[in-house]
Design an enzyme around this catalytic site. Structure first.
Site, PDB file in Angstrom:
ATOM      1  N   LYS A  55       0.824  -1.207   0.000  1.00  0.00           N
ATOM      2  CA  LYS A  55       0.000   0.000   0.000  1.00  0.00           C
ATOM      3  C   LYS A  55       0.860   1.259   0.000  1.00  0.00           C
ATOM      4  O   LYS A  55       0.526   2.253  -0.650  1.00  0.00           O
ATOM      5  CB  LYS A  55      -0.936  -0.027   1.211  1.00  0.00           C
ATOM      6  CG  LYS A  55      -2.005  -1.123   1.069  1.00  0.00           C
ATOM      7  CD  LYS A  55      -2.666  -1.456   2.392  1.00  0.00           C
ATOM      8  CE  LYS A  55      -3.811  -2.438   2.215  1.00  0.00           C
ATOM      9  NZ  LYS A  55      -4.293  -2.959   3.506  1.00  0.00           N
TER      10      LYS A  55
ATOM     11  N   GLY B 241     -12.898  -4.883   3.621  1.00  0.00           N
ATOM     12  CA  GLY B 241     -14.280  -5.309   3.577  1.00  0.00           C
ATOM     13  C   GLY B 241     -14.762  -5.427   2.140  1.00  0.00           C
ATOM     14  O   GLY B 241     -14.397  -4.627   1.285  1.00  0.00           O
TER      15      GLY B 241
END
Lengths: 342, 342
Positions: free
Chosen positions: B225, B317
């Site tokens: 990331k 999620g």
């Protein structure tokens, strides 16, 4: 980009300083080449179609407090309204002080520019709190862009962040600490054990609160910002009259101390939800990302699918707000290019 | 907008569900009318130029675990690469699992689509961590857009927020808690007095950590990331090999307890500054906005003029990441319209 600057206070001067210092950076990284064709304060206006000498204007204002006193031979005794009638320009940058009674003089400036199809960047909450739905319509009808990033959160891009959260999702509730002064006061009460009056005095001495602290401590400043968020992020057509407002004068150290023992504190929150727009002191958990301290601002956008997204940053400051103006000018530039097929 | 979906796992299925449930909302609010002309998993591909029946595909996958088993008569035994060669489409949505060894199979899919001038939305960190500078170049050379909001922060728009902070300013340093699993483990150690092993076990039982937790606890996920942020927000041309990486296995409860007494704790941070890219456990003040708990993610962008801006939200999620894909598809739609003079 031909810019008329109306207002030459803390934000206006910080903007002029950035135009000078960041000239090459703004041109090469964002294609932004500001040419300030006029600068006005209440004393009059400096006008030059090839670009006002900002260094001289800054120096004059700093030395003698007004453009007319500092540059008597060059300043024209034009009102800002006359200026906007007579000049040819692309964008009005409006940074006059906020007035929540009738929005003036900013409201007249913003209306005049938008009516003539000129785009507007403003840091003035007054006209927006009183008439944002009408101003947005006026801008659209005349093919102009109205931007006001600096009115909420200083340089922290709260408004555009909220719009971004909305993209593909739905913002269903907003909660924010939108006023650094009251957050400072509540922080000093909670952490320093001060009374409201003591903390207010400290905030005034530190330059965080005005001599007349009404706008901040009675919640009006928060309410103005809440109205702007409601219009821009949630598409509600509301004004200051639609906000139920209560300030922090009744908050006591005893209550804060007791709440602290159960992991909570009180913050002055602006809230938008199904119940409408409310500004009032509310309980917040100490571990909530919204629970920031000192003069920081924080806003949580609750969305249907993403859960809660919080943004935290300094809520005010001359340079910070000037950067928000520059961000808006970059957006105006893209908007104007689009009209030209760019 | 003709979409090929490669990957039909948690994110792919959540996206298909949103396409069905939010069809009218996406069309009327964002002009987004997704037509999925193919869906592929490792078992094969469903192809229909008029639009795949997503309900049937979801049902088949849910009941029997693969498209080929659930819809044997309709699924073609095409590999995803063959699919991308043969079909006519506007955007590839790539959601296959992250592989940081060689980026495959995602890297091949992304390269193939971009080479043919097709825009790509991906949630797959592998190809980006390994080859983002080259992929961004490939996209630009072929007039395509490569978007990857869902790779950092799940649905929280960290990447675009970082770019926005940069607009008119300069991001000089980034610090982030970019991995929810390790933040959960460190939270349970600090607040619950657990050892690393106990907290890891709890995270695994709660479904926050994988059976093989290497990617998370050794810092590789954070490093992926960080590489994506460095490229997208700061314009650095770096890959995973440029990151110095240390995980959280050596953090002990005793150290956390001692630090807590002086108002600090340890978080696994990804940091980009003048020293380069680093992932390692670092001390953070308990009152720093970056100091969030549980599975939350938080990133602070330190800028030259605005100070520090922090964004906090859920970091992962299925639905959340699907919303990030939809946000990217809205951006692709605008990009494609611009090419048509829209």
């Amino acid at each position: 980009m031909r810019i008329v600057m109306v207002g030459f206070g803390v934000v206006g001067r910080a903007l002029a300083e950035r135009f000078i210092a960041d000239q090459n950076y703004l041109a090469s990284n964002f294609g932004l080449k500001p040419r300030v064709v006029a600068v006005a304060d209440t004393s009059g206006a400096l006008v030059n179609e090839r670009g006002v000498d900002l260094k001289k204007a800054l120096d004059a204002k700093r030395r003698l407090g007004s453009l007319a006193k500092g540059m008597p031979d060059e300043v024209k005794p034009l009102s800002s309204s006359e200026l906007l009638d007579e000049l040819d320009y692309d964008v009005l940058v409006e940074t006059t002080p906020t007035n929540i009674v009738d929005g003036e003089p900013g409201l007249t400036h913003v209306k005049k520019a938008l009516s003539m199809g000129k785009s507007v960047v403003t840091t003035n909450k007054g006209p927006l709190a009183i008439a944002l739905p009408a101003l947005l319509e006026l801008a659209e009808r005349n093919g102009a862009l109205l931007r006001f990033s600096g009115t909420v959160g200083g340089g922290t891009p709260i408004l555009d962040f909220g719009r971004m959260c909305l993209s593909g999702d739905r913002v269903v509730k907003v909660e924010g600490i939108l006023n650094g002064t009251t957050n400072y006061i509540l922080t000093r009460m909670y952490k320093g054990g001060l009374s409201f009056e003591e903390a207010l005095k400290e905030a005034q001495d530190a330059g965080y609160a005005e001599r007349d602290p009404t706008m901040d401590v009675e919640g009006y400043d928060t309410a103005c910002k809440l109205v702007i968020i409601a219009n821009y992020v949630m598409g509600l057509k509301v004004t200051l009259r639609d906000v139920r407002i209560k300030g922090i004068r009744d908050v006591t150290y005893d209550v804060l101390k007791r709440l602290g023992e159960s992991g909570k504190t009180i913050k002055l929150l602006g809230v938008i939800d199904g119940e409408g727009l409310v500004v009032e002191p509310r309980e917040v958990s100490l571990t909530d990302p919204l629970c920031v301290w000192g003069t920081l601002n924080a806003v949580t956008f609750h969305t249907e699918h993403l859960g809660s997204e919080t943004i935290v940053g300094k809520g005010a400051g001359g340079i910070e707000t000037a950067i928000a103006v520059i961000r808006d000018l970059i957006a105006v530039k893209r908007f104007l290019m689009r009209g030209l097929g760019g």
